[in-house]
Design a protein around this motif. Sequence first.
Motif, PDB file in Angstrom:
ATOM      1  N   GLY A   1      54.918  80.725  22.710  1.00 33.82           N
ATOM      2  CA  GLY A   1      53.470  80.636  22.646  1.00 33.82           C
ATOM      3  C   GLY A   1      53.074  79.411  22.810  1.00 33.82           C
ATOM      4  O   GLY A   1      51.779  78.942  22.837  1.00 33.82           O
ATOM      5  N   ALA A   2      54.099  78.442  22.279  1.00 30.67           N
ATOM      6  CA  ALA A   2      54.064  77.024  22.941  1.00 30.67           C
ATOM      7  C   ALA A   2      52.995  75.792  24.554  1.00 30.67           C
ATOM      8  O   ALA A   2      54.147  76.373  24.828  1.00 30.67           O
ATOM      9  N   ARG A   3      52.371  75.513  23.958  1.00 33.18           N
ATOM     10  CA  ARG A   3      51.619  75.038  26.005  1.00 33.18           C
ATOM     11  C   ARG A   3      51.387  73.406  25.161  1.00 33.18           C
ATOM     12  O   ARG A   3      50.590  73.128  24.795  1.00 33.18           O
ATOM     13  N   VAL A   4      51.781  73.030  26.560  1.00 34.53           N
ATOM     14  CA  VAL A   4      51.256  71.717  27.001  1.00 34.53           C
ATOM     15  C   VAL A   4      50.173  71.465  27.893  1.00 34.53           C
ATOM     16  O   VAL A   4      50.680  71.910  28.768  1.00 34.53           O
ATOM     17  N   ARG A   5      48.899  70.793  27.664  1.00 32.36           N
ATOM     18  CA  ARG A   5      48.132  70.788  28.517  1.00 32.36           C
ATOM     19  C   ARG A   5      47.813  69.365  29.388  1.00 32.36           C
ATOM     20  O   ARG A   5      47.569  68.460  28.450  1.00 32.36           O
TER      21      ARG A   5
END
Length: 323
Positions: A70-74
């Motif tokens: 569930g980790a995201r990089v924006r």
Amino acid sequence: VDAVMRLKKSGNLEMIQLIQKPGGSLKDSFLDEGFILDKKFNVGHPKRIENAKILIANTPMDTDKIKIYGARVRVDSMAKVGEIEAAEKRKMEDKCERIANHGCNLFINRQLIYNYPEQVLMNKGVTSIEHADFDGVERLALVTGGEICSTFESDASSDVLGTCDLVEEIMIGEDKLIKFSGVAKGEACTIVLRGASSHVLGEAERSLHDALCVLTSTVRDSRVVLGGGCPEMVMSKAVEALAAKTPGKRSLAMEGFAKALRAIPTIICENAGLDSSEIVSQLRASHGRGESTAGVDILTGHVGDMASCGVTECFRVKQQILL
């Protein structure tokens, strides 16, 4: 026997590797010194390496992504995506650099090796083999005297490297395999089993494993007894003699044990397709006359002298059965 004699009394059956290769007949099975890994070299790598220094690892060789569920990089521009990819690439390059610093010329990984690290390692003169199965990796580490690494932070120490004189690709049947000859532990060898189907191969491997276990215990303790049901008849005669002198119900139990011992020659006869009741009663009579080396000779189908037939069994195995 050759495989067990190579072990030089250590009795470590881990050193003997059994590989099943369908095709051919059981007669095509052979013993090969060294270790055979059921893998191919990666494409474009040399198929033969002399004086190999082997680094065996269990480590992910894909780019180190952030592996949190569930980790995201924006990011707000494509340029930053490019920067992240470049950073991942640099990180991978550093890892390959550290692997090469160990001074190895063959890198064997239990997990996949992606194209980029493979290319980096190749440029540094390190050949790689990916996805080697765990049993293979563990045994390879044991046989070449190396260790399985998962991190490469330590300074370039050579005590984790395995060594071997020659690594080359060989063909068995239709498959390519990699053979390690002249390994650090010279006891190691590989038995390649051939057979028509997987059932035949499975049965052959189980029979061979039993034989290897009996042979290693014979090497440790070289005493033997006669085979062919002879010792059981001698023992059953002794037990019956004692039962005849024993009062009370205990004698019934002793007679039961004597009868149980005679089941072994009966089974030997039945396995050979002979008339068991006929031969076992002849055998009892022979022992009654004092012929203490008489046993079942399955080749003639009669009672024979086991000492002159040369039928022997390992004392340790016999003792274990009785206990």
